[in-house]
Design an enzyme around this catalytic site. Structure first.
Site, mmCIF file in Angstrom:
data_model
loop_
_atom_site.group_PDB
_atom_site.id
_atom_site.type_symbol
_atom_site.label_atom_id
_atom_site.label_comp_id
_atom_site.label_asym_id
_atom_site.label_seq_id
_atom_site.Cartn_x
_atom_site.Cartn_y
_atom_site.Cartn_z
ATOM 1 N N LYS A 5 2.610 2.675 7.610
ATOM 2 C CA LYS A 5 4.110 3.133 8.932
ATOM 3 C C LYS A 5 2.760 3.533 10.362
ATOM 4 O O LYS A 5 3.614 3.677 11.557
ATOM 5 C CB LYS A 5 4.689 4.040 8.338
ATOM 6 C CG LYS A 5 5.384 4.128 7.303
ATOM 7 C CD LYS A 5 6.256 3.300 8.154
ATOM 8 C CE LYS A 5 7.790 3.274 7.347
ATOM 9 N NZ LYS A 5 8.887 2.513 7.323
ATOM 10 N N SER A 61 12.683 9.547 5.830
ATOM 11 C CA SER A 61 12.295 10.318 4.369
ATOM 12 C C SER A 61 11.136 11.005 4.219
ATOM 13 O O SER A 61 10.822 11.319 3.124
ATOM 14 C CB SER A 61 12.538 9.045 3.474
ATOM 15 O OG SER A 61 11.687 8.180 3.379
ATOM 16 N N GLU A 70 11.161 -4.749 -4.293
ATOM 17 C CA GLU A 70 11.925 -3.155 -4.464
ATOM 18 C C GLU A 70 12.405 -3.387 -5.505
ATOM 19 O O GLU A 70 12.727 -3.835 -6.622
ATOM 20 C CB GLU A 70 13.053 -4.225 -3.322
ATOM 21 C CG GLU A 70 14.506 -5.379 -3.842
ATOM 22 C CD GLU A 70 15.358 -5.221 -2.786
ATOM 23 O OE1 GLU A 70 15.219 -4.633 -1.891
ATOM 24 O OE2 GLU A 70 15.817 -5.923 -2.664
ATOM 25 N N GLY A 90 17.933 -0.823 -6.051
ATOM 26 C CA GLY A 90 18.050 -0.041 -4.390
ATOM 27 C C GLY A 90 17.548 -1.913 -3.662
ATOM 28 O O GLY A 90 16.971 -2.329 -3.278
ATOM 29 N N ASP A 102 18.784 -3.904 -1.692
ATOM 30 C CA ASP A 102 19.800 -4.195 -0.825
ATOM 31 C C ASP A 102 18.968 -5.804 0.372
ATOM 32 O O ASP A 102 19.667 -6.904 0.493
ATOM 33 C CB ASP A 102 19.155 -3.685 0.569
ATOM 34 C CG ASP A 102 18.446 -3.136 0.557
ATOM 35 O OD1 ASP A 102 17.730 -2.515 -0.314
ATOM 36 O OD2 ASP A 102 17.889 -3.085 2.096
ATOM 37 N N SER A 153 1.254 0.456 -0.238
ATOM 38 C CA SER A 153 2.056 0.363 1.291
ATOM 39 C C SER A 153 1.607 2.128 1.633
ATOM 40 O O SER A 153 1.511 2.592 2.624
ATOM 41 C CB SER A 153 3.351 -0.164 1.592
ATOM 42 O OG SER A 153 4.494 0.904 0.705
#
Length: 343
Positions: A73, A98, A224, A228, A230, A324
């Site tokens: 990030k 989060s 994923e 979750g 999506d 990650s």
């Protein structure tokens, strides 16, 4: 390179396909790499003979758990904040996260001489909140299960005159995240497939764009949590699908719906999304710790977990994997490995 057919029915990509025009491209990713040079860490690529034997593949892991602030990030946050005008920097920035993006924005803001206010869920891991505050950010909390974080963040930005720094739905953020794949390919050369954790979608949007620009035939697979899914549902439907906030140990992937801009990129280039179970995430964390002496958080190990739990998809291939992040406190890490899957 021979690629298996996609499982979810998404059309096999044509090498001439391009991501959504004007959102993110290889030139923007290379510009981000220049901006991040000597600021972000050039993270190592990890390998394991045992892992290769278990998977039947050659697995090359880009270890973003060693990035500044503990996750990929930082790349996108710094690239975005460094692009702001002096007037915008003077106003200060805000974001909602989060944990990993929160820490990244806090650190980038401090390096670039501005202030950061961060909206975080009340149930964010304590270590992530402490790190965010440790980098100098002010934290405002909310209930992720009953409150709309984007609406709250919008009110916060308006009330305080702050510049919003999205966690994923921003071209400069996507470009920054794409530098992880750019470095990986510079270091290891050709890949048959690149596996990337999916949350809001910026990591895949950036990394997928970089990979396809350099290796037009590379297969792009997202990972994923099964709770979750999506992104997988959205790719199958051909439009963004909203799900309830998922209950999973992968706190960095508790997203209800893919980003608007990231989905426009990813629906054009992602070949498949593989789902992983929480128990398998813990097994992968244990493997990384016991065999490589490396700590990776649940979200951070999701792409590797996809390789380990779907070996038939990867056997005999050169596989790039993005690890990650590694932001997990020692107490939570030990409890997860002991089988206590709680936050």
């Amino acid at each position: 390179m021979t690629k298996p057919p996609p499982v979810h029915g998404h059309a096999q990509h044509d090498p001439i396909d391009e991501p959504a025009p004007g959102i993110v491209g290889i030139d923007g990713i290379r510009a981000a790499a220049e901006r991040l040079e000597r600021v972000a860490h050039r993270t190592p690529v990890l390998t394991s003979r045992t892992l290769d034997m278990w998977s039947g593949a050659t697995v090359l892991m880009k270890a973003e758990n060693f990035q500044r602030a503990g996750a990929f990030k930082f790349r996108g946050a710094y690239n975005k904040i460094a692009s702001l005008t002096p007037e915008q920097l003077a106003r200060g920035v805000c974001t909602w996260s989060s944990g990993n993006h929160a820490q990244a924005v806090a650190l980038a803001a401090s390096l670039l001489g501005t202030t950061a206010t961060v909206l975080m869920p009340t149930d964010s891991p304590a270590t992530k909140r402490a790190a965010t505050e440790g980098y100098g950010a002010s934290v405002v909390t909310y209930d992720r299960y009953s409150e709309d974080r984007e609406a709250l963040a919008g009110e916060l930005a308006t009330d305080r005159g702050l510049v919003p720094i999205p966690a994923y739905d921003d071209p400069l953020v996507m470009a920054g995240q794409g530098t992880a794949a750019l470095e990986l390919l510079e270091d290891v050369g050709e890949l048959d497939v690149l596996v990337v954790p999916m949350s809001g979608g910026a990591l895949m949007a950036g990394c997928g764009t970089a990979a396809r620009a350099l290796l037009p035939g590379v297969e792009l697979i997202g990972a994923e949590p099964a709770a979750g899914d999506d992104t997988k549902r959205s790719l199958t439907a051909g439009e963004r699908v909203r799900i309830p906030v998922p209950h999973t140990i992968a706190d960095g992937q508790q997203v209800e719906i893919p980003g608007r801009l990231t989905f426009e990129v990813n629906r054009r280039q992602v070949d498949d999304v593989l789902l992983v179970e929480d128990d398998d995430l813990v097994d992968a964390m244990r493997f990384m710790f016991e065999r490589l002496k490396v700590v990776v958080e649940p979200s951070g190990v999701s792409a590797l977990t996809a390789v380990l739990t779907h070996p038939d998809r990867f056997r005999g291939r050169r596989v790039g994997v993005i690890l990650s992040g590694g932001n997990v406190g020692v107490d939570r890490f030990l409890s997860l490995l002991a089988g206590a899957q709680t936050r």
